[in-house]
Design an enzyme around this catalytic site. Structure first.
Site, PDB file in Angstrom:
ATOM      1  N   SER A   7       0.858  -1.186   0.000  1.00 30.84           N
ATOM      2  CA  SER A   7       0.000   0.000   0.000  1.00 30.84           C
ATOM      3  C   SER A   7       0.893   1.234   0.000  1.00 30.84           C
ATOM      4  CB  SER A   7      -0.888   0.011   1.245  1.00 30.84           C
ATOM      5  OG  SER A   7      -1.330   1.334   1.489  1.00 30.84           O
ATOM      6  N   HIS A  32      -1.385  -1.379  -4.063  1.00 30.03           N
ATOM      7  CA  HIS A  32      -2.641  -1.092  -3.366  1.00 30.03           C
ATOM      8  C   HIS A  32      -2.747   0.420  -3.136  1.00 30.03           C
ATOM      9  CE1 HIS A  32      -5.880  -2.331  -0.506  1.00 30.03           C
ATOM     10  NE2 HIS A  32      -5.475  -1.297   0.219  1.00 30.03           N
ATOM     11  N   ASP A  34      -5.025   3.389  -1.432  1.00 23.81           N
ATOM     12  CA  ASP A  34      -6.042   3.644  -0.413  1.00 23.81           C
ATOM     13  C   ASP A  34      -6.694   4.999  -0.631  1.00 23.81           C
ATOM     14  OD1 ASP A  34      -6.037   1.351   1.388  1.00 23.81           O
ATOM     15  OD2 ASP A  34      -3.943   1.874   1.740  1.00 23.81           O
ATOM     16  N   MET A  36      -9.432   7.659   0.441  1.00 24.40           N
ATOM     17  CA  MET A  36     -10.222   8.028   1.629  1.00 24.40           C
ATOM     18  C   MET A  36     -10.835   9.403   1.424  1.00 24.40           C
ATOM     19  SD  MET A  36      -7.699   6.771   4.673  1.00 24.40           S
ATOM     20  CE  MET A  36      -6.683   5.289   4.507  1.00 24.40           C
ATOM     21  N   HIS A  65      -8.624   0.540  -3.229  1.00 32.66           N
ATOM     22  CA  HIS A  65      -9.465   0.318  -2.051  1.00 32.66           C
ATOM     23  C   HIS A  65     -10.221   1.615  -1.771  1.00 32.66           C
ATOM     24  CE1 HIS A  65      -9.397  -0.726   2.579  1.00 32.66           C
ATOM     25  NE2 HIS A  65     -10.615  -0.677   2.083  1.00 32.66           N
ATOM     26  N   MET A  67     -12.372   3.739   0.266  1.00 36.16           N
ATOM     27  CA  MET A  67     -12.956   3.994   1.592  1.00 36.16           C
ATOM     28  C   MET A  67     -13.730   5.307   1.484  1.00 36.16           C
ATOM     29  SD  MET A  67      -9.661   2.722   3.748  1.00 36.16           S
ATOM     30  CE  MET A  67      -8.630   2.852   2.286  1.00 36.16           C
ATOM     31  N   MET A 136     -11.051  -6.578   6.479  1.00 39.43           N
ATOM     32  CA  MET A 136     -10.213  -5.555   7.126  1.00 39.43           C
ATOM     33  C   MET A 136      -9.706  -6.086   8.463  1.00 39.43           C
ATOM     34  SD  MET A 136      -9.919  -2.981   5.126  1.00 39.43           S
ATOM     35  CE  MET A 136      -9.000  -1.962   6.285  1.00 39.43           C
ATOM     36  N   ASP A 174      -6.091  -6.678   5.121  1.00 42.25           N
ATOM     37  CA  ASP A 174      -5.512  -5.337   5.021  1.00 42.25           C
ATOM     38  C   ASP A 174      -5.498  -4.660   6.385  1.00 42.25           C
ATOM     39  OD1 ASP A 174      -4.728  -2.789   4.288  1.00 42.25           O
ATOM     40  OD2 ASP A 174      -6.521  -2.340   3.100  1.00 42.25           O
TER      41      ASP A 174
HETATM   42  C1  DX5 Z   1      -6.079   1.242   6.223  1.00 45.36           C
HETATM   43  C2  DX5 Z   1      -5.709   1.000   4.779  1.00 45.36           C
HETATM   44  C3  DX5 Z   1      -4.556   0.101   4.642  1.00 45.36           C
HETATM   45  C4  DX5 Z   1      -3.286   0.662   5.185  1.00 45.36           C
HETATM   46  C5  DX5 Z   1      -2.430  -0.449   5.614  1.00 45.36           C
HETATM   47  O1  DX5 Z   1      -7.149   2.093   6.281  1.00 45.36           O
HETATM   48  O2  DX5 Z   1      -6.785   0.417   4.092  1.00 45.36           O
HETATM   49  O3  DX5 Z   1      -4.369  -0.326   3.289  1.00 45.36           O
HETATM   50  O4  DX5 Z   1      -2.553   1.410   4.268  1.00 45.36           O
HETATM   51  O5  DX5 Z   1      -1.356   0.090   6.294  1.00 45.36           O
HETATM   52  P1  DX5 Z   1      -0.576  -0.775   7.386  1.00 45.36           P
HETATM   53  O6  DX5 Z   1      -0.052  -1.960   6.645  1.00 45.36           O
HETATM   54  O7  DX5 Z   1       0.474   0.158   7.835  1.00 45.36           O
HETATM   55  O8  DX5 Z   1      -1.570  -1.146   8.429  1.00 45.36           O
HETATM   56 ZN    ZN Z   2      -6.313  -0.555   2.050  1.00 46.25          ZN
END
Ligand code: DX5
Ligand code: ZN
Length: 228
Positions: A7, A32, A34, A36, A65, A67, A136, A174
């Site tokens: 990620s 990956h 993320d 948000m 991903h 969110m 998750m 994840d």
């Molecule tokens: C969390 C994300 C993850 C995050 C993982 O909200 O969806 O993908 O980047 O990071 P680590 O591996 O540091 O928990």
């Molecule tokens: Zn993620």
């Protein structure tokens, strides 16, 4: 073979292309991303422009991903930006089946993510529309959080459910994946591990971190094959 999906959440964005290329050269399976929105989760991160930049930097599949609330609003933009997988959150989407079908219609692999407190049951209703189930292992929003222990038995239950349904659905985990937790996630039946801060951190290079993770993951996979 277990897949590893770095990620880029904790990558150095001043050198994003190089950070992605280093992960590719070191044997990453996906990148990956993320996304948000400051609503579904408190944090705001990246959008389609970053997916486009990652697309230009690598040939690896891009695992996006989402969110974000009402993810159906942005599917086309992320597909056009080059997403290979689009994973929506069950908690953020009213019409899950329709949204998964819309992702497939865009030529992208549909994924569904479940927060730690969200039961697995929904999977029984929509598994034929799914290519990836993301369990998750932290509450989404931030990198670097510790894995929530109860999510490991949940991952094992997800594995058993998918096997019972005969569903060809990739099982991804994840959050909080590191050298200690990765083998336990593999043992629980995960196919794909997302790892952010265990790969992109200030302690060691991406190449070193990915190789170390690959070693423990492959070892756990060998053990899993020996004692199913
Ligand atoms: C969390 C994300 C993850 C995050 C993982 O909200 O969806 O993908 O980047 O990071 P680590 O591996 O540091 O928990
Ligand atoms: Zn993620």
């Amino acid at each position: 073979m277990i897949k590893i999906a770095p990620s880029i959440l904790t990558a150095d964005f001043g050198h994003l292309a190089a950070q992605v290329q280093e992960a590719e050269a070191a044997g990453a399976d996906y990148i990956h991303v993320d996304v948000m929105d400051g609503r579904f989760v408190p944090n705001i991160t990246m959008g389609p422009l970053i997916v486009e930049a990652v697309r230009r930097a690598t040939r690896l599949p891009i695992d996006v991903h989402l969110m974000i609330e009402a993810p159906e609003r942005y599917l086309r933009q992320f597909a056009e930006a080059g997403a290979s997988i689009l994973t929506i959150h069950a908690e953020a989407c009213t019409h899950i089946q329709a949204t998964l079908a819309a992702i497939r219609d865009l030529g992208v692999r549909p994924g569904l993510a479940l927060n730690p407190a969200t039961p697995l049951q929904v999977v029984e209703e929509i598994y034929t529309d799914l290519e990836l189930l993301l369990v998750m292992t932290v509450n989404p929003g931030f990198g670097g959080q510790p894995l929530i222990p109860a999510t490991l038995p949940k991952t094992a239950r997800a594995r058993a459910l998918l096997d019972r349904l005969g569903a060809a659905v990739e099982l991804e985990v994840d959050g909080g994946i590191n050298l200690d937790t990765a083998p336990r996630a593999v043992e629980a039946g995960a196919d794909t591990l997302v790892a952010g801060s265990a790969i992109y951190n200030a302690h060691a290079s991406v190449t070193h971190n990915l190789a170390a993770l690959r070693r423990v993951v492959d070892q756990a996979a060998r053990l899993r094959r020996q004692c199913p």
